[in-house]
Motif scaffolding. Structure first.
Motif, PDB file in Angstrom:
ATOM      1  N   ARG A  13       7.316  -2.936   6.021  1.00 47.35           N
ATOM      2  CA  ARG A  13       6.450  -1.924   6.622  1.00 47.35           C
ATOM      3  C   ARG A  13       6.843  -1.850   8.094  1.00 47.35           C
ATOM      4  O   ARG A  13       6.616  -2.784   8.859  1.00 47.35           O
ATOM      5  CB  ARG A  13       4.977  -2.308   6.492  1.00 47.35           C
ATOM      6  CG  ARG A  13       4.012  -1.167   6.794  1.00 47.35           C
ATOM      7  CD  ARG A  13       3.482  -1.247   8.168  1.00 47.35           C
ATOM      8  NE  ARG A  13       2.487  -0.181   8.409  1.00 47.35           N
ATOM      9  CZ  ARG A  13       1.753  -0.133   9.477  1.00 47.35           C
ATOM     10  NH1 ARG A  13       1.862  -1.063  10.392  1.00 47.35           N
ATOM     11  NH2 ARG A  13       0.924   0.847   9.652  1.00 47.35           N
ATOM     12  N   THR A  15       6.896   0.024  11.903  1.00 50.46           N
ATOM     13  CA  THR A  15       5.943   0.733  12.748  1.00 50.46           C
ATOM     14  C   THR A  15       6.658   1.575  13.801  1.00 50.46           C
ATOM     15  O   THR A  15       7.881   1.504  13.963  1.00 50.46           O
ATOM     16  CB  THR A  15       4.972  -0.254  13.425  1.00 50.46           C
ATOM     17  OG1 THR A  15       5.717  -1.194  14.180  1.00 50.46           O
ATOM     18  CG2 THR A  15       4.120  -0.971  12.395  1.00 50.46           C
ATOM     19  N   GLY A  43       7.347   7.637   4.407  1.00 51.98           N
ATOM     20  CA  GLY A  43       6.788   7.547   5.749  1.00 51.98           C
ATOM     21  C   GLY A  43       7.207   8.712   6.616  1.00 51.98           C
ATOM     22  O   GLY A  43       7.609   9.760   6.111  1.00 51.98           O
ATOM     23  N   ASN A 111       4.826   5.116  10.718  1.00 52.09           N
ATOM     24  CA  ASN A 111       4.892   4.175   9.612  1.00 52.09           C
ATOM     25  C   ASN A 111       6.004   4.544   8.628  1.00 52.09           C
ATOM     26  O   ASN A 111       6.171   5.716   8.305  1.00 52.09           O
ATOM     27  CB  ASN A 111       3.540   4.214   8.875  1.00 52.09           C
ATOM     28  CG  ASN A 111       3.494   3.309   7.677  1.00 52.09           C
ATOM     29  OD1 ASN A 111       3.696   2.121   7.790  1.00 52.09           O
ATOM     30  ND2 ASN A 111       3.232   3.892   6.514  1.00 52.09           N
ATOM     31  N   GLU A 113       7.602   2.698   4.882  1.00 50.57           N
ATOM     32  CA  GLU A 113       7.575   1.610   3.900  1.00 50.57           C
ATOM     33  C   GLU A 113       8.872   1.657   3.103  1.00 50.57           C
ATOM     34  O   GLU A 113       9.246   2.711   2.592  1.00 50.57           O
ATOM     35  CB  GLU A 113       6.375   1.782   2.966  1.00 50.57           C
ATOM     36  CG  GLU A 113       5.059   1.839   3.717  1.00 50.57           C
ATOM     37  CD  GLU A 113       3.941   2.494   2.924  1.00 50.57           C
ATOM     38  OE1 GLU A 113       4.195   3.039   1.827  1.00 50.57           O
ATOM     39  OE2 GLU A 113       2.797   2.463   3.408  1.00 50.57           O
TER      40      GLU A 113
END
Length: 141
Positions: A13, A15, A43, A111, A113
């Motif tokens: 994940r 950021t 994302g 974000n 993933e």
């Protein structure tokens, strides 16, 4: 970045502001993974640089707007004594038109993933084949 890893799967994940290639490389190095398959991602991204290989070099095009990451696939191999994420992706713009191709760089917007399958019995190396450094898979003994 947050991630969890087993022998079967690595899930990342990422950021805001993180580089997708660098993040995959970091986790693979930390987990001692030199060969893997990138199977999915979702994302938002920005600063995407595509590369089109013309036989000699990559012709580059960069898009700085925010786009949705619809699909990401590729592999992680060993190239020039380092981890090499070879990634292709499809991105959607706000008007739902899409861009896709070989990705040289993409930065996370909020974000992303990513799911990666590490390979234990196959080694993904690269070797020059008179065109470029192509995948040279080997069975591990």
């Amino acid at each position: 970045m947050k991630y969890a890893a087993t022998d079967e799967m690595i899930v990342l994940r990422l950021t805001h502001g993180e580089d997708i290639h660098n993040s995959i490389s970091f986790v693979c190095k930390e987990r001692d993974v030199d060969s893997a398959v990138v199977v999915s991602a979702a994302g938002m991204v920005t600063n995407v640089t595509f590369g089109w290989f013309n036989g000699k070099e990559y012709e580059k095009a960069t898009y700085n707007n925010v786009m949705e990451l619809l699909a990401l696939n590729g592999n992680v191999s060993y190239k020039h004594e380092g981890i090499y994420p070879h990634l292709h992706a499809v991105f959607s713009r706000p008007d739902h038109t899409c861009l896709g191709g070989h990705i040289l760089q993409a930065l996370v917007h909020h974000n992303v993933e990513i799911c990666i399958i590490p390979l234990k019995t196959i080694y993904l190396n690269r070797e020059f084949d008179e065109w470029f450094e192509a995948l040279a898979p080997e069975t591990r003994l």
